[in-house]
Write an enzyme that holds these catalytic residues in place. Structure first.
Site, PDB file in Angstrom:
ATOM      1  N   ASP A   1     -48.811 -22.207   9.496  1.00 53.85           N
ATOM      2  CA  ASP A   1     -49.023 -20.761   9.405  1.00 53.85           C
ATOM      3  C   ASP A   1     -50.524 -20.498   9.136  1.00 53.85           C
ATOM      4  O   ASP A   1     -51.141 -21.184   8.313  1.00 53.85           O
ATOM      5  CB  ASP A   1     -48.171 -20.237   8.229  1.00 53.85           C
ATOM      6  CG  ASP A   1     -48.117 -18.728   8.159  1.00 53.85           C
ATOM      7  OD1 ASP A   1     -48.366 -18.072   9.192  1.00 53.85           O
ATOM      8  OD2 ASP A   1     -47.813 -18.198   7.070  1.00 53.85           O
ATOM      9  N   HIS A   2     -51.087 -19.523   9.825  1.00 50.69           N
ATOM     10  CA  HIS A   2     -52.501 -19.150   9.646  1.00 50.69           C
ATOM     11  C   HIS A   2     -53.431 -20.354   9.752  1.00 50.69           C
ATOM     12  O   HIS A   2     -54.309 -20.553   8.901  1.00 50.69           O
ATOM     13  CB  HIS A   2     -52.717 -18.432   8.306  1.00 50.69           C
ATOM     14  CG  HIS A   2     -52.061 -17.084   8.251  1.00 50.69           C
ATOM     15  ND1 HIS A   2     -52.561 -15.988   8.917  1.00 50.69           N
ATOM     16  CD2 HIS A   2     -50.940 -16.668   7.628  1.00 50.69           C
ATOM     17  CE1 HIS A   2     -51.763 -14.943   8.704  1.00 50.69           C
ATOM     18  NE2 HIS A   2     -50.767 -15.338   7.923  1.00 50.69           N
TER      19      HIS A   2
ATOM     20  N   GLU B   1     -52.204 -14.157  17.095  1.00 45.07           N
ATOM     21  CA  GLU B   1     -52.153 -12.879  16.368  1.00 45.07           C
ATOM     22  C   GLU B   1     -53.213 -11.953  16.916  1.00 45.07           C
ATOM     23  O   GLU B   1     -54.345 -12.342  17.150  1.00 45.07           O
ATOM     24  CB  GLU B   1     -52.381 -13.079  14.864  1.00 45.07           C
ATOM     25  CG  GLU B   1     -52.349 -11.744  14.115  1.00 45.07           C
ATOM     26  CD  GLU B   1     -52.319 -11.860  12.594  1.00 45.07           C
ATOM     27  OE1 GLU B   1     -52.096 -12.979  12.096  1.00 45.07           O
ATOM     28  OE2 GLU B   1     -52.529 -10.838  11.922  1.00 45.07           O
TER      29      GLU B   1
ATOM     30  N   GLY C   1     -48.495  -9.766   1.060  1.00 42.41           N
ATOM     31  CA  GLY C   1     -48.377  -9.558  -0.388  1.00 42.41           C
ATOM     32  C   GLY C   1     -47.405  -8.434  -0.701  1.00 42.41           C
ATOM     33  O   GLY C   1     -46.607  -8.025   0.133  1.00 42.41           O
TER      34      GLY C   1
ATOM     35  N   HIS D   1     -45.797 -10.530  10.203  1.00 40.60           N
ATOM     36  CA  HIS D   1     -46.336 -11.118   8.975  1.00 40.60           C
ATOM     37  C   HIS D   1     -46.233 -10.072   7.880  1.00 40.60           C
ATOM     38  O   HIS D   1     -46.283  -8.875   8.151  1.00 40.60           O
ATOM     39  CB  HIS D   1     -47.810 -11.506   9.173  1.00 40.60           C
ATOM     40  CG  HIS D   1     -47.968 -12.772   9.963  1.00 40.60           C
ATOM     41  ND1 HIS D   1     -48.519 -13.908   9.440  1.00 40.60           N
ATOM     42  CD2 HIS D   1     -47.608 -13.075  11.234  1.00 40.60           C
ATOM     43  CE1 HIS D   1     -48.503 -14.866  10.356  1.00 40.60           C
ATOM     44  NE2 HIS D   1     -47.964 -14.372  11.461  1.00 40.60           N
ATOM     45  N   GLY D   2     -46.100 -10.542   6.638  1.00 43.01           N
ATOM     46  CA  GLY D   2     -46.013  -9.596   5.527  1.00 43.01           C
ATOM     47  C   GLY D   2     -44.609  -9.039   5.394  1.00 43.01           C
ATOM     48  O   GLY D   2     -44.412  -7.824   5.264  1.00 43.01           O
TER      49      GLY D   2
ATOM     50  N   ASN E   1     -42.234 -13.618   8.783  1.00 43.76           N
ATOM     51  CA  ASN E   1     -42.915 -14.466   7.796  1.00 43.76           C
ATOM     52  C   ASN E   1     -42.721 -13.886   6.404  1.00 43.76           C
ATOM     53  O   ASN E   1     -42.889 -12.671   6.195  1.00 43.76           O
ATOM     54  CB  ASN E   1     -44.413 -14.509   8.093  1.00 43.76           C
ATOM     55  CG  ASN E   1     -44.731 -15.396   9.276  1.00 43.76           C
ATOM     56  OD1 ASN E   1     -43.875 -15.625  10.122  1.00 43.76           O
ATOM     57  ND2 ASN E   1     -45.942 -15.886   9.327  1.00 43.76           N
TER      58      ASN E   1
ATOM     59  N   THR F   1     -44.467 -13.863  -0.444  1.00 47.07           N
ATOM     60  CA  THR F   1     -44.790 -13.319  -1.773  1.00 47.07           C
ATOM     61  C   THR F   1     -43.551 -13.114  -2.632  1.00 47.07           C
ATOM     62  O   THR F   1     -43.556 -13.416  -3.836  1.00 47.07           O
ATOM     63  CB  THR F   1     -45.558 -11.981  -1.632  1.00 47.07           C
ATOM     64  OG1 THR F   1     -46.718 -12.230  -0.847  1.00 47.07           O
ATOM     65  CG2 THR F   1     -45.979 -11.436  -2.983  1.00 47.07           C
TER      66      THR F   1
HETATM   67  P1  13P Z   1     -45.598 -11.882   2.522  1.00 47.80           P
HETATM   68  O1  13P Z   1     -46.292 -12.762   1.506  1.00 47.80           O
HETATM   69  O2  13P Z   1     -46.011 -10.453   2.423  1.00 47.80           O
HETATM   70  O3  13P Z   1     -44.120 -12.050   2.491  1.00 47.80           O
HETATM   71  O4  13P Z   1     -46.120 -12.362   3.949  1.00 47.80           O
HETATM   72  C1  13P Z   1     -46.029 -13.711   4.282  1.00 47.80           C
HETATM   73  C2  13P Z   1     -46.761 -13.989   5.545  1.00 47.80           C
HETATM   74  O5  13P Z   1     -46.921 -13.130   6.376  1.00 47.80           O
HETATM   75  C3  13P Z   1     -47.259 -15.362   5.743  1.00 47.80           C
HETATM   76  O6  13P Z   1     -47.878 -15.537   6.962  1.00 47.80           O
END
Ligand code: 13P
Length: 391
Positions: free
Chosen positions: A82-83, A134, A182, A209-210, A231, A234
């Site tokens: 990831d990333h 992305e 986050g 993501h997020g 994804n 957090t």
């Molecule tokens: P969150 O931490 O907001 O769940 O997002 C995780 C993420 O997108 C990792 O690539």
């Protein structure tokens, strides 16, 4: 072996209207909690490793555990970087066992993003590994990972998305339509019209993501607009943190194992909630019946040397181990000497490729060609070379 091709996994999700969870893991508690939940739900799952987290653990030590968990699982599993920050980290991830790569060059200008992504796609596809690109930018707001994603949101546009996917040939696209990395502050406004237009234009699995903090109905709408991979991190980190604080409040004298008791279960409960919400529960059997297992290939050479000493042969093998193990798609390079003195072939190479596609890309890779032509073939005329599909 329940490791499967992530492309087949996400297309199954895309065509059947559900999303697979890609859960970032930072410890064995996370790994076991994620797998336990997916097994309970009979769901496919993606074990995700974010490069920004590599400061918390040694990826070379953690990956064997992740691969072992995937192989032992009865549900379909993919292992994803990831990333990823560079082509070098993408190669390292593939050679350690990842069979999906996300390259994050989304902060670059579009032409640079396309160029960087294209290079990673060429490398990864030559290893049989699919790539997530992305476009647009998903910033961080609050939570332990938020500072890793500084800056303002930049939404994905349909025109740029079409251009980007055509030119890079990425397999999946992560889009920016209002989510943040986050914790959320309030209920985020997501641009579903934009998402639907992107889906109509591309018709490939989309990635969000997020995932933390979105509401149940937002998840349903995202999936309805082509999102096939979500994804999520957090919330898992927060559940683990809460468990540790609860443990400490219950007994202030606890040591490490006492303080970390219950984390695996807390993570597992949250992962199960996501899996059921995103519709991936009870998909494992059908998916497994439709996709080929992800199986390595053993490239085996047995040979004799001519015109060099035993010590020179050992040096040549050591150089080979160092050079060949850096070629994309090479999981392992093993060299050996025959145990029996009268063996017909005295030496062996055993090179493990992550996928049959590597047979060809390895053969023509400049580092392999240079090693084989200058150091190996001139002294190893007498040899047998065979590729074996292994299980
Ligand atoms: P969150 O931490 O907001 O769940 O997002 C995780 C993420 O997108 C990792 O690539």
């Amino acid at each position: 072996m329940a490791l499967v091709n992530m492309k087949e996994m996400l297309y199954h999700a895309y065509h059947n209207g559900y999303a697979v969870g890609a859960f970032d893991l930072v410890s064995l508690d996370f790994l076991e909690g994620i797998i336990d939940a997916a097994e309970r739900c009979h769901a496919p799952v993606i074990l995700s490793l974010a490069e920004s987290h590599f400061e918390y653990f040694d990826i070379e030590l953690v990956m064997p555990a992740v691969v072992a968990a995937a192989k032992r699982a009865t549900i379909p599993v993919a292992i994803h970087l990831d990333h990823g920050e560079s082509i070098e980290s993408a190669v390292q991830a593939i050679n350690l066992g990842c069979n999906g790569i996300m390259l994050d060059s989304s902060q670059q200008a579009l032409t640079d993003n396309i160029k960087t992504t294209r290079a990673v796609v060429d490398m990864a596809h030559a290893c049989g590994v699919p790539v997530e690109g992305e476009l647009g930018y998903v910033p961080g707001v609050e939570g332990e990972d938020a500072e890793r994603h500084p800056g303002e949101v930049s939404y994905t546009t349909v025109t740029e998305a079409k251009d980007y996917v055509t030119q890079t040939e990425v397999d999946f696209l992560a889009v920016s339509i209002g989510t943040v990395h986050g914790r959320m502050q309030g209920k985020p406004k997501l641009d579903f019209i934009r998402l639907q237009e992107i889906n109509d234009a591309l018709a490939i699995p989309l990635v969000i993501h997020g995932g933390t903090g979105l509401s149940d109905d937002q998840f349903q709408q995202l999936i309805g607009c082509g999102v096939s991979k979500i994804n999520y991190y957090t919330s898992l980190a927060d559940k683990a943190g809460l468990q540790i604080r609860d443990n400490a409040n219950t007994n202030p004298h606890l040591g490490y194992t006492g303080l970390t008791t219950g984390i695996r279960n807390a993570i597992s409960v949250e992962v199960e909630r996501c899996i059921r919400l995103w519709g991936s529960a009870n998909r494992a059997e059908e998916l497994l019946s439709q996709c080929a297992p992800w199986m390595p290939v053993e490239h085996l050479i047995i040979y004799n040397v001519d015109g060099i000493t035993e010590q020179q042969a050992n040096t040549m093998m050591q150089q080979g181990r160092e050079i060949l193990s850096t070629i994309p798609g090479v999981l392992e390079v093993v060299t050996g000497h025959a145990v029996q003195d009268d063996a017909s072939y005295r030496y062996t190479w055993l090179i493990r490729f992550c996928h049959p596609a590597v047979i060809e890309s390895y053969r023509t890779h400049p580092e392999h060609v240079a090693f084989a032509d200058t150091l190996f073939r001139p002294v190893a005329g007498e040899r047998i070379s065979i590729d074996y599909q292994t299980s």
